[in-house]
Design a protein around this motif. Sequence first.
Motif, PDB file in Angstrom:
ATOM      1  N   UNK A  34      -4.578 -31.762  32.627  1.00  0.00           N
ATOM      2  CA  UNK A  34      -5.153 -33.077  32.302  1.00  0.00           C
ATOM      3  C   UNK A  34      -6.607 -33.012  31.841  1.00  0.00           C
ATOM      4  N   UNK A  35      -6.951 -31.996  31.073  1.00  0.00           N
ATOM      5  CA  UNK A  35      -8.326 -31.866  30.586  1.00  0.00           C
ATOM      6  C   UNK A  35      -8.753 -33.090  29.771  1.00  0.00           C
ATOM      7  N   UNK A  36      -7.815 -33.659  29.002  1.00  0.00           N
ATOM      8  CA  UNK A  36      -8.128 -34.796  28.134  1.00  0.00           C
ATOM      9  C   UNK A  36      -8.490 -36.050  28.915  1.00  0.00           C
ATOM     10  N   UNK A  37      -8.091 -36.131  30.172  1.00  0.00           N
ATOM     11  CA  UNK A  37      -8.380 -37.344  30.933  1.00  0.00           C
ATOM     12  C   UNK A  37      -9.884 -37.562  31.100  1.00  0.00           C
ATOM     13  N   UNK A  38     -10.668 -36.512  31.059  1.00  0.00           N
ATOM     14  CA  UNK A  38     -12.130 -36.642  31.135  1.00  0.00           C
ATOM     15  C   UNK A  38     -12.810 -36.316  29.809  1.00  0.00           C
ATOM     16  N   UNK A  39     -12.271 -35.343  29.081  1.00  0.00           N
ATOM     17  CA  UNK A  39     -12.929 -34.853  27.870  1.00  0.00           C
ATOM     18  C   UNK A  39     -12.438 -35.537  26.599  1.00  0.00           C
ATOM     19  N   UNK A  40     -11.514 -36.500  26.728  1.00  0.00           N
ATOM     20  CA  UNK A  40     -11.014 -37.261  25.586  1.00  0.00           C
ATOM     21  C   UNK A  40      -9.767 -36.653  24.986  1.00  0.00           C
ATOM     22  N   UNK A  41      -8.904 -37.501  24.456  1.00  0.00           N
ATOM     23  CA  UNK A  41      -7.626 -37.048  23.893  1.00  0.00           C
ATOM     24  C   UNK A  41      -7.824 -36.033  22.774  1.00  0.00           C
ATOM     25  N   UNK A  42      -8.915 -36.165  22.031  1.00  0.00           N
ATOM     26  CA  UNK A  42      -9.205 -35.232  20.946  1.00  0.00           C
ATOM     27  C   UNK A  42     -10.188 -34.142  21.381  1.00  0.00           C
ATOM     28  N   UNK A  43     -10.598 -34.164  22.633  1.00  0.00           N
ATOM     29  CA  UNK A  43     -11.571 -33.239  23.213  1.00  0.00           C
ATOM     30  C   UNK A  43     -12.940 -33.344  22.537  1.00  0.00           C
ATOM     31  N   UNK A  44     -13.145 -34.454  21.797  1.00  0.00           N
ATOM     32  CA  UNK A  44     -14.422 -34.732  21.141  1.00  0.00           C
ATOM     33  C   UNK A  44     -15.045 -36.020  21.673  1.00  0.00           C
ATOM     34  N   UNK A  45     -14.283 -36.771  22.446  1.00  0.00           N
ATOM     35  CA  UNK A  45     -14.715 -38.101  22.884  1.00  0.00           C
ATOM     36  C   UNK A  45     -14.582 -38.238  24.395  1.00  0.00           C
ATOM     37  N   UNK A  46     -15.463 -37.576  25.152  1.00  0.00           N
ATOM     38  CA  UNK A  46     -15.350 -37.644  26.612  1.00  0.00           C
ATOM     39  C   UNK A  46     -15.525 -39.066  27.124  1.00  0.00           C
ATOM     40  N   UNK A  47     -14.943 -39.344  28.291  1.00  0.00           N
ATOM     41  CA  UNK A  47     -15.020 -40.686  28.861  1.00  0.00           C
ATOM     42  C   UNK A  47     -16.423 -41.017  29.366  1.00  0.00           C
ATOM     43  N   UNK A  48     -17.241 -40.015  29.565  1.00  0.00           N
ATOM     44  CA  UNK A  48     -18.615 -40.192  30.018  1.00  0.00           C
ATOM     45  C   UNK A  48     -19.496 -39.334  29.106  1.00  0.00           C
ATOM     46  N   UNK A  49     -20.590 -39.873  28.610  1.00  0.00           N
ATOM     47  CA  UNK A  49     -21.424 -39.091  27.689  1.00  0.00           C
ATOM     48  C   UNK A  49     -22.023 -37.820  28.296  1.00  0.00           C
ATOM     49  N   UNK A  50     -22.023 -37.725  29.611  1.00  0.00           N
ATOM     50  CA  UNK A  50     -22.553 -36.513  30.240  1.00  0.00           C
ATOM     51  C   UNK A  50     -21.520 -35.382  30.264  1.00  0.00           C
ATOM     52  N   UNK A  51     -20.255 -35.689  29.946  1.00  0.00           N
ATOM     53  CA  UNK A  51     -19.216 -34.666  29.893  1.00  0.00           C
ATOM     54  C   UNK A  51     -19.262 -34.002  28.520  1.00  0.00           C
ATOM     55  N   UNK A  52     -19.075 -32.697  28.468  1.00  0.00           N
ATOM     56  CA  UNK A  52     -19.198 -32.007  27.180  1.00  0.00           C
ATOM     57  C   UNK A  52     -18.015 -32.248  26.241  1.00  0.00           C
ATOM     58  N   UNK A  53     -18.320 -32.173  24.953  1.00  0.00           N
ATOM     59  CA  UNK A  53     -17.290 -32.149  23.919  1.00  0.00           C
ATOM     60  C   UNK A  53     -16.768 -30.715  23.879  1.00  0.00           C
ATOM     61  N   UNK A  54     -15.467 -30.549  24.007  1.00  0.00           N
ATOM     62  CA  UNK A  54     -14.904 -29.204  24.097  1.00  0.00           C
ATOM     63  C   UNK A  54     -14.336 -28.689  22.776  1.00  0.00           C
ATOM     64  N   UNK A  55     -13.916 -29.587  21.909  1.00  0.00           N
ATOM     65  CA  UNK A  55     -13.303 -29.175  20.638  1.00  0.00           C
ATOM     66  C   UNK A  55     -14.284 -28.349  19.823  1.00  0.00           C
ATOM     67  N   UNK A  56     -13.844 -27.159  19.431  1.00  0.00           N
ATOM     68  CA  UNK A  56     -14.645 -26.302  18.572  1.00  0.00           C
ATOM     69  C   UNK A  56     -15.747 -25.519  19.258  1.00  0.00           C
ATOM     70  N   UNK A  57     -15.856 -25.624  20.584  1.00  0.00           N
ATOM     71  CA  UNK A  57     -16.847 -24.808  21.293  1.00  0.00           C
ATOM     72  C   UNK A  57     -16.505 -23.329  21.104  1.00  0.00           C
ATOM     73  N   UNK A  58     -17.495 -22.486  21.214  1.00  0.00           N
ATOM     74  CA  UNK A  58     -17.249 -21.042  21.129  1.00  0.00           C
ATOM     75  C   UNK A  58     -16.324 -20.622  22.264  1.00  0.00           C
ATOM     76  N   UNK A  59     -15.341 -19.813  21.922  1.00  0.00           N
ATOM     77  CA  UNK A  59     -14.344 -19.386  22.904  1.00  0.00           C
ATOM     78  C   UNK A  59     -14.966 -18.641  24.070  1.00  0.00           C
ATOM     79  N   UNK A  60     -15.877 -17.734  23.799  1.00  0.00           N
ATOM     80  CA  UNK A  60     -16.482 -16.964  24.891  1.00  0.00           C
ATOM     81  C   UNK A  60     -17.309 -17.865  25.806  1.00  0.00           C
ATOM     82  N   UNK A  61     -17.946 -18.885  25.247  1.00  0.00           N
ATOM     83  CA  UNK A  61     -18.687 -19.839  26.069  1.00  0.00           C
ATOM     84  C   UNK A  61     -17.752 -20.594  27.003  1.00  0.00           C
ATOM     85  N   UNK A  62     -16.606 -21.036  26.477  1.00  0.00           N
ATOM     86  CA  UNK A  62     -15.648 -21.783  27.299  1.00  0.00           C
ATOM     87  C   UNK A  62     -15.126 -20.935  28.452  1.00  0.00           C
TER      88      UNK A  62
END
Length: 113
Positions: A34-62
Amino acid sequence: MKKLMIALVAGTVSMHAFAGGNVDKGKELATKHACASCHGADYKSPIDPSYPKLAGQYQDYLVHALTAYKRGDKPYGRNNPIMGGMVQPLSDQDKADIAAYLSSLPSPLVSQR
């Protein structure tokens, strides 16, 4: 010298296998956990602005971030009760797979490389 070369090749192969990750398996795991429940269905629109956008982040960073959340408040960890609970059941391969999936997504982020 021969042993050193074998060790270097073996290390390179094992690091590449770990870093690769499986995008399809990562998508399945991200949905299951359920990662999308906080980070957004597209992983670009988190439910809270303090949560990171995950889409397109560097793989090693993730992978690094997931590992740090799993460590919690130990040295080099990240202390976050929500993420700590979410990542506890993840194996190293699960983290690599999720990271492969998220890094493969279109991103609003700008590359610094």
